[in-house]
Design a protein around this motif. Structure first.
Motif, PDB file in Angstrom:
ATOM      1  N   MET A 148       2.017 -46.147  70.340  1.00  0.00           N
ATOM      2  CA  MET A 148       2.395 -44.762  70.617  1.00  0.00           C
ATOM      3  C   MET A 148       2.897 -44.070  69.350  1.00  0.00           C
ATOM      4  O   MET A 148       2.552 -42.915  69.073  1.00  0.00           O
ATOM      5  N   ARG A 149       3.717 -44.759  68.578  1.00  0.00           N
ATOM      6  CA  ARG A 149       4.215 -44.156  67.333  1.00  0.00           C
ATOM      7  C   ARG A 149       3.069 -43.872  66.368  1.00  0.00           C
ATOM      8  O   ARG A 149       3.033 -42.824  65.715  1.00  0.00           O
ATOM      9  N   LYS A 150       2.132 -44.799  66.293  1.00  0.00           N
ATOM     10  CA  LYS A 150       1.010 -44.626  65.367  1.00  0.00           C
ATOM     11  C   LYS A 150       0.075 -43.499  65.812  1.00  0.00           C
ATOM     12  O   LYS A 150      -0.499 -42.800  64.966  1.00  0.00           O
ATOM     13  N   ILE A 151      -0.072 -43.309  67.112  1.00  0.00           N
ATOM     14  CA  ILE A 151      -0.856 -42.166  67.591  1.00  0.00           C
ATOM     15  C   ILE A 151      -0.235 -40.867  67.092  1.00  0.00           C
ATOM     16  O   ILE A 151      -0.919 -39.971  66.584  1.00  0.00           O
ATOM     17  N   GLY A 152       1.079 -40.768  67.234  1.00  0.00           N
ATOM     18  CA  GLY A 152       1.765 -39.579  66.745  1.00  0.00           C
ATOM     19  C   GLY A 152       1.662 -39.399  65.246  1.00  0.00           C
ATOM     20  O   GLY A 152       1.599 -38.276  64.740  1.00  0.00           O
ATOM     21  N   GLN A 153       1.626 -40.514  64.524  1.00  0.00           N
ATOM     22  CA  GLN A 153       1.567 -40.462  63.062  1.00  0.00           C
ATOM     23  C   GLN A 153       0.201 -40.025  62.554  1.00  0.00           C
ATOM     24  O   GLN A 153       0.113 -39.218  61.618  1.00  0.00           O
ATOM     25  N   TYR A 154      -0.878 -40.530  63.155  1.00  0.00           N
ATOM     26  CA  TYR A 154      -2.210 -40.325  62.596  1.00  0.00           C
ATOM     27  C   TYR A 154      -3.014 -39.203  63.255  1.00  0.00           C
ATOM     28  O   TYR A 154      -3.668 -38.416  62.560  1.00  0.00           O
ATOM     29  N   TYR A 155      -3.003 -39.107  64.552  1.00  0.00           N
ATOM     30  CA  TYR A 155      -3.985 -38.268  65.238  1.00  0.00           C
ATOM     31  C   TYR A 155      -3.571 -36.805  65.318  1.00  0.00           C
ATOM     32  O   TYR A 155      -2.409 -36.483  65.558  1.00  0.00           O
ATOM     33  N   ASP A 156      -4.574 -35.951  65.138  1.00  0.00           N
ATOM     34  CA  ASP A 156      -4.367 -34.516  65.273  1.00  0.00           C
ATOM     35  C   ASP A 156      -4.501 -34.069  66.721  1.00  0.00           C
ATOM     36  O   ASP A 156      -3.773 -33.197  67.180  1.00  0.00           O
ATOM     37  N   ARG A 157      -5.477 -34.625  67.441  1.00  0.00           N
ATOM     38  CA  ARG A 157      -5.692 -34.276  68.836  1.00  0.00           C
ATOM     39  C   ARG A 157      -6.051 -35.518  69.640  1.00  0.00           C
ATOM     40  O   ARG A 157      -6.529 -36.525  69.096  1.00  0.00           O
ATOM     41  N   ILE A 158      -5.841 -35.432  70.945  1.00  0.00           N
ATOM     42  CA  ILE A 158      -6.232 -36.477  71.895  1.00  0.00           C
ATOM     43  C   ILE A 158      -7.066 -35.814  72.972  1.00  0.00           C
ATOM     44  O   ILE A 158      -6.602 -34.893  73.652  1.00  0.00           O
ATOM     45  N   TRP A 159      -8.307 -36.254  73.115  1.00  0.00           N
ATOM     46  CA  TRP A 159      -9.176 -35.751  74.169  1.00  0.00           C
ATOM     47  C   TRP A 159      -9.158 -36.728  75.335  1.00  0.00           C
ATOM     48  O   TRP A 159      -9.420 -37.923  75.168  1.00  0.00           O
ATOM     49  N   VAL A 160      -8.880 -36.234  76.521  1.00  0.00           N
ATOM     50  CA  VAL A 160      -8.972 -37.034  77.737  1.00  0.00           C
ATOM     51  C   VAL A 160     -10.269 -36.641  78.430  1.00  0.00           C
ATOM     52  O   VAL A 160     -10.460 -35.473  78.775  1.00  0.00           O
ATOM     53  N   TYR A 161     -11.138 -37.610  78.651  1.00  0.00           N
ATOM     54  CA  TYR A 161     -12.461 -37.314  79.202  1.00  0.00           C
ATOM     55  C   TYR A 161     -12.424 -37.238  80.725  1.00  0.00           C
ATOM     56  O   TYR A 161     -13.103 -37.976  81.441  1.00  0.00           O
ATOM     57  N   GLY A 162     -11.595 -36.327  81.215  1.00  0.00           N
ATOM     58  CA  GLY A 162     -11.481 -36.085  82.648  1.00  0.00           C
ATOM     59  C   GLY A 162     -10.610 -34.867  82.873  1.00  0.00           C
ATOM     60  O   GLY A 162      -9.926 -34.404  81.952  1.00  0.00           O
TER      61      GLY A 162
END
Length: 403
Positions: free
Chosen positions: A159-173
């Protein structure tokens, strides 16, 4: 749409250790994007052993990394038994990083595993972030049971690394179907990056001149990749054996990853029943589902999208171990009246399964109870990507369906 970009590039990562779901999802998105944007080039990094068995549209290609197979107990092993798993992972990590350096993508989309298999993508994420690449994590609408996903992500500080690296999160639903991070402690900074883009609609390709669909009415039985699909196929055959009034024609697709011993046994058993035809693999499943009277499946993400896209009555017998993703999806879809569901122990009762199979073709299609449930994922992704590439580096996407 058909806007033209000079030299826009998207890199996609699909770890592919069990089944075909990740590669098929990436391929669907890639084909939709190059259809909308003529200057766009997309490269998919895949560990699927049969990545080359699929057709790819112009300006979509793939890089094959050494295959790692996920066993039914959740452990991993190299496909090539003479190569140590650690060595295989080192090769995969090196190829991924080198591909990113050479391809120089504007956007990097990682499917489902935030840091890749055993963290193999983290180094590439860190590198691409320094050069301004837009980093996107794509999640299925259902990941796993919350307690299992939470434990897995906490072990690896995900979870911490998602916040550190990713600009967006797409949920396919859509947000009203399921939240993949329900039950997890999601920081506001991560939650604010999530866009529920919608299910990914499937269509039949018109690139092929021949009609690929079998003639006549048939029920399609599919196990997806087939690695753990032998029980479903066995139960369908057993139902036909035990109920002579079950006479619907059934086309069974075993899947390329079904173990050879199980495959041979099921082909032999199925050949003794005149209403059953068994094939091992088909790279144009969309056409088989489009032509079917109804569908029996385990209910992975792609099959579920195809059932909705072609509006087919469906009976789902979900996998329940080691992940509960298919079970959760099937329970939610059954609750909404979109499909019928049997648990594996229920499908093992041949007369109960036969009764469900006989009733299936007359079941209402999903659209009867869909209540506005739309498959908007591909056009929403296309708008987001177009907005980003127009701005070359802008991190704020077009607002789609927000949670």
């Amino acid at each position: 749409m058909m806007r033209r970009f000079e030299d826009a590039r998207i890199l996609m990562y699909s770890h592919d250790t069990f089944g075909l779901g990740h590669l098929r999802r990436c391929r669907t998105i890639a084909h939709s994007l190059v259809e909308d944007y003529r200057g766009l080039n997309i490269l998919i990094i895949s560990g699927a052993t049969i990545a080359g068995a699929f057709d790819y549209r112009a300006r979509v290609d793939f890089v094959k990394i050494p295959s790692v197979i996920k066993l039914r107990n959740g452990e991993y092993t190299s496909l090539e038994k003479h190569i140590d798993l650690h060595e295989t992972l080192k090769m995969r990590q090196s190829i991924i990083r080198h591909t990113a350096e050479t391809f120089e993508p504007d956007i990097f989309i990682v499917d489902k595993e935030p840091m890749g298999l055993r963290g193999e993508v983290e180094e590439t994420l860190a590198y691409l972030k320094t050069r301004g690449t837009t980093l996107v994590l794509g999640l299925r609408e259902v990941m796993d049971a919350p307690h299992l996903l939470d434990a897995e992500w906490k072990r690896n500080d995900v979870m911490r690394k998602i916040g550190q690296y990713y600009d967006r999160i797409w949920v396919y639903g859509p947000p009203d179907f399921y939240d993949p991070l329900v039950g997890l402690d999601v920081p506001p900074a991560v939650r604010s990056k999530m866009d529920f883009v919608g299910f990914l609609q499937r269509s039949v390709s018109h690139d092929h001149g021949d009609d690929h669909r079998p003639s006549g009415d048939y029920i399609l039985v599919t196990t997806g990749g087939g690695g753990d699909g032998a029980e479903l196929i066995h139960d369908v055959i057993h139902a036909y054996q035990q109920d002579p009034t079950l006479t619907h024609r059934a086309l069974m697709v075993l899947g390329p990853y079904m173990p050879a011993k199980q495959r041979r046994k099921l082909v032999r058993k199925g050949s003794k029943i005149p209403y059953i035809e068994v094939i091992e693999f088909d790279n144009r499943m969309e056409e088989l589902i489009a032509g079917a009277k109804a569908v029996v499946a385990m209910g992975g993400y792609n099959t579920y999208c195809e059932i909705l896209s072609f509006d087919k009555p469906a009976l789902i017998v979900p996998r329940i171990v080691p992940r509960q993703e298919q079970l959760i999806r099937a329970q939610r879809a059954a609750e909404l009246g979109l499909i019928d569901m049997l648990l594996p122990e229920e499908s093992a009762d041949p007369l109960r399964f036969a009764a469900a199979l006989k009733a299936l073709p007359s079941r209402n299609p999903p659209s009867v109870n869909a209540k506005g449930l739309r498959l908007e994922g591909l056009p929403n992704i296309s708008r987001i990507v177009g907005d980003w590439i127009d701005g070359r580096g802008g991190k704020e996407p077009l607002r789609v369906i927000k949670r």
